[in-house]
Design a protein around this motif. Structure first.
Motif, mmCIF file in Angstrom:
data_model
loop_
_atom_site.group_PDB
_atom_site.id
_atom_site.type_symbol
_atom_site.label_atom_id
_atom_site.label_comp_id
_atom_site.label_asym_id
_atom_site.label_seq_id
_atom_site.Cartn_x
_atom_site.Cartn_y
_atom_site.Cartn_z
ATOM 1 N N PRO A 1 -4.105 -11.512 -18.167
ATOM 2 C CA PRO A 1 -4.622 -10.101 -19.225
ATOM 3 C C PRO A 1 -5.375 -9.319 -18.927
ATOM 4 N N ASP A 2 -6.580 -10.557 -18.907
ATOM 5 C CA ASP A 2 -7.779 -10.212 -18.875
ATOM 6 C C ASP A 2 -9.030 -8.964 -17.422
ATOM 7 N N PHE A 3 -7.913 -9.355 -16.656
ATOM 8 C CA PHE A 3 -7.991 -8.510 -15.584
ATOM 9 C C PHE A 3 -7.554 -6.799 -16.183
ATOM 10 N N GLY A 4 -9.239 -5.672 -15.951
ATOM 11 C CA GLY A 4 -8.642 -4.374 -15.931
ATOM 12 C C GLY A 4 -7.730 -3.738 -15.187
ATOM 13 N N PHE A 5 -7.381 -2.957 -15.282
ATOM 14 C CA PHE A 5 -6.693 -2.048 -14.810
ATOM 15 C C PHE A 5 -6.300 -2.167 -12.969
ATOM 16 N N ASN A 6 -7.588 -2.138 -12.759
ATOM 17 C CA ASN A 6 -8.249 -2.160 -11.138
ATOM 18 C C ASN A 6 -7.934 -2.851 -10.355
ATOM 19 N N GLY A 7 -8.999 -3.464 -11.249
ATOM 20 C CA GLY A 7 -8.857 -5.039 -10.927
ATOM 21 C C GLY A 7 -7.142 -5.677 -9.841
ATOM 22 N N VAL A 8 -6.302 -5.482 -11.229
ATOM 23 C CA VAL A 8 -5.210 -6.138 -11.486
ATOM 24 C C VAL A 8 -4.184 -5.188 -9.818
ATOM 25 N N LEU A 9 -4.410 -4.345 -9.588
ATOM 26 C CA LEU A 9 -3.813 -3.256 -8.547
ATOM 27 C C LEU A 9 -4.976 -3.653 -7.027
ATOM 28 N N ASP A 10 -5.769 -3.442 -7.070
ATOM 29 C CA ASP A 10 -6.163 -4.394 -6.244
ATOM 30 C C ASP A 10 -5.943 -5.116 -5.686
ATOM 31 N N ARG A 11 -5.056 -6.406 -6.975
ATOM 32 C CA ARG A 11 -5.479 -7.343 -5.618
ATOM 33 C C ARG A 11 -3.101 -6.666 -5.932
ATOM 34 N N PHE A 12 -2.708 -6.867 -6.972
ATOM 35 C CA PHE A 12 -1.272 -6.497 -7.071
ATOM 36 C C PHE A 12 -0.784 -5.911 -5.984
ATOM 37 N N GLY A 13 -1.378 -4.688 -5.339
ATOM 38 C CA GLY A 13 -1.186 -3.711 -4.925
ATOM 39 C C GLY A 13 -1.211 -3.810 -3.347
ATOM 40 N N GLN A 14 -2.171 -4.833 -3.149
ATOM 41 C CA GLN A 14 -2.229 -5.560 -1.695
ATOM 42 C C GLN A 14 -0.538 -5.988 -0.780
ATOM 43 N N ILE A 15 -0.410 -6.614 -2.315
ATOM 44 C CA ILE A 15 1.062 -7.526 -1.652
ATOM 45 C C ILE A 15 2.051 -7.516 -1.968
ATOM 46 N N ARG A 16 2.523 -5.766 -2.762
ATOM 47 C CA ARG A 16 3.104 -5.409 -2.957
ATOM 48 C C ARG A 16 4.594 -6.167 -3.969
ATOM 49 N N PRO A 17 4.656 -6.530 -4.813
ATOM 50 C CA PRO A 17 5.919 -7.585 -4.921
ATOM 51 C C PRO A 17 6.616 -6.518 -5.845
ATOM 52 N N LYS A 18 7.850 -7.252 -5.871
ATOM 53 C CA LYS A 18 9.249 -6.547 -6.186
ATOM 54 C C LYS A 18 9.806 -7.067 -7.224
ATOM 55 N N GLU B 1 0.295 1.400 -17.500
ATOM 56 C CA GLU B 1 0.045 1.517 -16.049
ATOM 57 C C GLU B 1 0.662 0.709 -15.233
ATOM 58 N N ILE B 2 0.396 -0.693 -15.240
ATOM 59 C CA ILE B 2 0.850 -0.587 -13.742
ATOM 60 C C ILE B 2 1.772 -1.169 -13.887
ATOM 61 N N ALA B 3 2.247 -1.240 -13.902
ATOM 62 C CA ALA B 3 4.317 -0.744 -13.211
ATOM 63 C C ALA B 3 4.681 -0.252 -12.584
ATOM 64 N N ARG B 4 3.778 1.272 -13.191
ATOM 65 C CA ARG B 4 4.132 2.942 -13.132
ATOM 66 C C ARG B 4 3.401 2.814 -11.639
ATOM 67 N N ALA B 5 2.034 2.113 -11.291
ATOM 68 C CA ALA B 5 0.972 1.872 -10.266
ATOM 69 C C ALA B 5 1.577 1.965 -8.800
ATOM 70 N N ILE B 6 2.776 -0.006 -9.431
ATOM 71 C CA ILE B 6 2.815 0.112 -8.344
ATOM 72 C C ILE B 6 3.971 -0.254 -7.817
ATOM 73 N N ASP B 7 4.922 1.101 -6.772
ATOM 74 C CA ASP B 7 5.342 1.747 -6.296
ATOM 75 C C ASP B 7 6.778 0.582 -5.508
ATOM 76 N N SER B 8 5.972 -0.879 -4.881
ATOM 77 C CA SER B 8 7.162 -1.708 -4.639
ATOM 78 C C SER B 8 7.805 -2.479 -5.448
ATOM 79 N N LEU B 9 7.664 -1.746 -6.635
ATOM 80 C CA LEU B 9 8.569 -2.572 -8.257
ATOM 81 C C LEU B 9 9.630 -2.220 -8.834
ATOM 82 N N GLU B 10 10.313 -3.022 -8.576
ATOM 83 C CA GLU B 10 12.338 -3.298 -8.233
ATOM 84 C C GLU B 10 12.150 -3.489 -10.371
#
Length: 649
Positions: A172-189, A212-221
């Motif tokens: 959780p010490d990762f910044g918003f963009n750092g998380v999105l750069d990672r999880f955004g690529q693999i598109r978790p459910k 913010e992270i949850a709202r930014a990952i469009d694959s998230l269920e």
């Protein structure tokens, strides 16, 4: 003491009791071999990779169907496939024990303690796995965790693996963009996230960032929120549910998907300091076999042991740590700063939990020595039998400090590998002596060599660390790299059909290895290659210096060495201290190692796992752009290196 004299070696009784020695003798007896020592065992393991890994599978009782074929296309790197017909489940192997022995202990800065038995862990995983199946998750769907190092994180990984989903985590010490750069690529459910964590005496509220992270990952269920503390805020996302709700079903048993050997288990990430992080996909079977080998043989981990590694969920050592469940050991998870409320915190934990294998980073050992904290004077460490260090090379003086101020009868294992292989190339060995400054041995099944720039194998000289034959924990590939070109370029572009790891190293007469730093950070003044670790080792001897970073600056058609130093609080760099630093370096290395410039800074840039980022500093000094500063724990530190007047003369 000479570097040729061992700092420690096992007694005859301890040697004969090690799993490494029993493994060697068992092979001799059962296979009619004549392996006289570790060197013979290692040689056999790399010349007969199929039979070697079969023995790891069978002797450590992997649950699953091994199939008929041990290794297909064994002459191809990449392309080799271990156990191509096998079926297994990673979580089933980590949950083989279902008794009342403690599986997990969670500790934090505030002295909170939670323990879970193997039986309780099994049932927690069963509940979450049932919930994931209820959401419709199937093999190869992704489950991500934005979590501290807590029990819930382990439960999430095991539940995902049980249903065949692929797991990935960020701390959780990762910044918003750092998380999105990672999880955004693999598109978790599914995303599991904590509302907060503790660090350095403070409660850090993550609820807004998690929203913010949850709202930014469009694959998230679904977002499953782990409420960390009463004083963190709420998460405002429509798909969010509480952890307790996800585990509210009455699942009493757990079914495990039988999956191929190379089924994607983890996605790990490169540091991302030179661009978007690479998503490195690791297979379940290779990860399991490598970790069983490293835990059982190279660490001598057994059911009665207590294993601790200071790590976050954003570092591969977390994945390495949790595999200790396959041995049935007790794992200690710690969340917080290793120096809050003081340098005693991890050693209090080691004493109270009766830790037998203690893992940390070389940077922590150096910081402990700088803090002049001597654990042996304050704590009973009777159970401690091994100390593991990684993350960067452990200085010779770090070896001395450990044996002088922590424990004398201790197998000190400086280990080295990486996220790329989710394991190690060089490790400890409880059956061999420990020599100052050396990693004890090359890993079994890992045909590690050192090459010169032309691709010739060299011994006793510095060169490129390579592995010349396949091993099962090579990545399955990179995410979204359909033709495999990025994967091939990353490891096989330097030498044909040979894994080039990017470390600058040399082998030793004792069969060990010395790492001199990353090859991409090697300094080259006057055409002489110098590993940065060679300089850091000397600088750490200077009492006034907290830490340092060296780069090569292009200067007058050559390269000159520039050293940046962080001094202890209240101190200023003057000519006397500069002279002391230069004299110390020159006396113990060569004149080429002596920096042309020494400059004081207040902080040095590090990755989120605490590694120095020499390349980023070098880019800033040369006026180049640094991509993806979100990969840094302290990106603001780079501003100090812009247009430094001393570097223009």
């Amino acid at each position: 003491m000479s570097n040729r004299d061992p700092l420690w070696q096992p007694s005859k009784a301890r040697l004969s009791a090690t799993q490494m020695e029993q493994f060697r003798l068992g092979l001799n007896e059962d296979l009619g071999l004549d392996l006289e020592d570790y060197d013979d065992l290692h040689r056999w393991s790399v010349t007969r990779p199929g039979p070697f890994w079969r023995e790891i599978w069978q002797r450590f009782r992997v649950i699953g169907d091994m199939g008929e074929t041990l290794l297909a296309d064994g002459d191809r790197m990449p392309g080799a496939r271990f156990f191509p017909d096998a079926k297994l489940n990673f979580a089933e192997n980590l949950l083989r024990y279902r008794d009342d022995r403690i599986a997990l202990v969670f500790r934090d800065e505030a002295a909170n303690r939670v323990a879970l038995s193997y039986n309780e862990l099994y049932h927690e995983v069963a509940k979450l796995a049932a919930h994931l199946r209820g959401l419709g998750l199937t093999p190869c769907d992704r489950v991500a965790a934005f979590m501290p190092n807590r029990i819930e994180t382990v439960v999430t990984m095991l539940a995902a693996a049980a249903v065949g989903a692929t797991f990935s985590s960020c701390s959780p010490d990762f910044g918003f963009n750092g998380v999105l750069d990672r999880f955004g690529q693999i598109r978790p459910k599914v995303l599991v996230g904590a509302s907060g964590y503790r660090y350095n005496g403070k409660v850090i509220d993550c609820s807004e960032k998690l929203t913010e992270i949850a709202r930014a990952i469009d694959s998230l269920e679904q977002l499953i929120v782990v409420p960390a503390f009463d004083d963190t805020g709420g998460v405002d996302a429509p798909m969010a549910i509480d952890w307790s709700e996800a585990l509210s079903n009455e699942a009493r048993s757990l079914s495990f998907e039988a999956l191929p050997f190379d089924h994607p288990l983890y996605v790990l990430y490169s540091s991302g300091t030179t661009g978007k992080p690479k998503c490195i996909v690791h297979g379940a079977g290779g990860t399991l076999l490598q970790h069983l080998k490293e835990h059982r043989l190279h660490t001598d981990l057994a059911r009665e042991d207590v294993l601790f590694y200071f790590t976050t969920c954003g570092w591969m050592m977390w994945n390495w740590l949790v595999s200790g469940l396959a041995v049935g050991a007790t794992l200690v998870l710690y969340d917080g700063s290793p120096f809050a409320p003081g340098p005693q915190v991890l050693w209090q934990l080691a004493e109270q939990e009766e830790v037998s294998v203690f893992g940390t980073s070389a940077k922590y050992i150096a910081a402990l020595e700088k803090a002049e904290y001597c654990p042996a004077r304050h704590h009973r460490l009777d159970n401690l039998k091994a100390l593991l260090s990684t993350g960067s090379p452990l200085a010779h003086e770090g070896f001395d400090f450990i044996y002088r101020e922590i424990k004398q009868d201790l197998c000190l294992s400086s280990i080295s590998g990486g996220t790329d292989i989710v394991s190690c190339f060089a490790l400890g060995n409880p059956a061999k002596p420990v020599y100052r400054g050396q990693l004890q041995c090359l890993g079994l099944g890992m045909d590690v060599q050192v090459f010169d720039e032309l691709g010739n194998a060299i011994r006793g000289q510095k060169g490129e660390l390579v592995c010349t034959t396949p091993f099962p924990s090579m990545p399955v590939g990179f995410w979204d790299d359909e033709d495999g070109s990025r994967y091939r370029d990353a490891y096989f572009g330097r030498f044909d059909n040979v894994w080039a790891h990017g470390d600058y190293a040399e082998t030793t007469p004792q069969g060990g290895l010395i790492i001199h730093g990353r090859s991409d950070a090697v300094l080259n003044p006057g055409g002489v290659r110098i590993g940065t670790a060679e300089i850091y080792r000397q600088v750490e001897k200077v009492a006034q210096i907290q830490e340092s970073l060296a780069i090569g600056q292009q200067w007058q058609d050559d390269v000159r060495v520039v050293l940046f130093v962080v001094l202890k609080s209240g101190l200023q760099l003057d000519e006397t201290l500069k002279h002391t630093i230069c004299r110390t370096i020159r006396a113990n290395t060569t004149p080429r190692h002596v920096p042309a410039k020494i400059i004081q800074v207040s902080d040095l840039p590090k990755t989120l796992s605490g590694k120095l980022v020499e390349l980023a500093v070098r880019k800033v000094v040369h006026g180049e752009e640094v991509n993806n500063t979100d990969a840094l724990a302290n990106p603001e530190s780079l501003k100090q290196f812009i247009n430094i007047p001393e570097l223009s003369s």
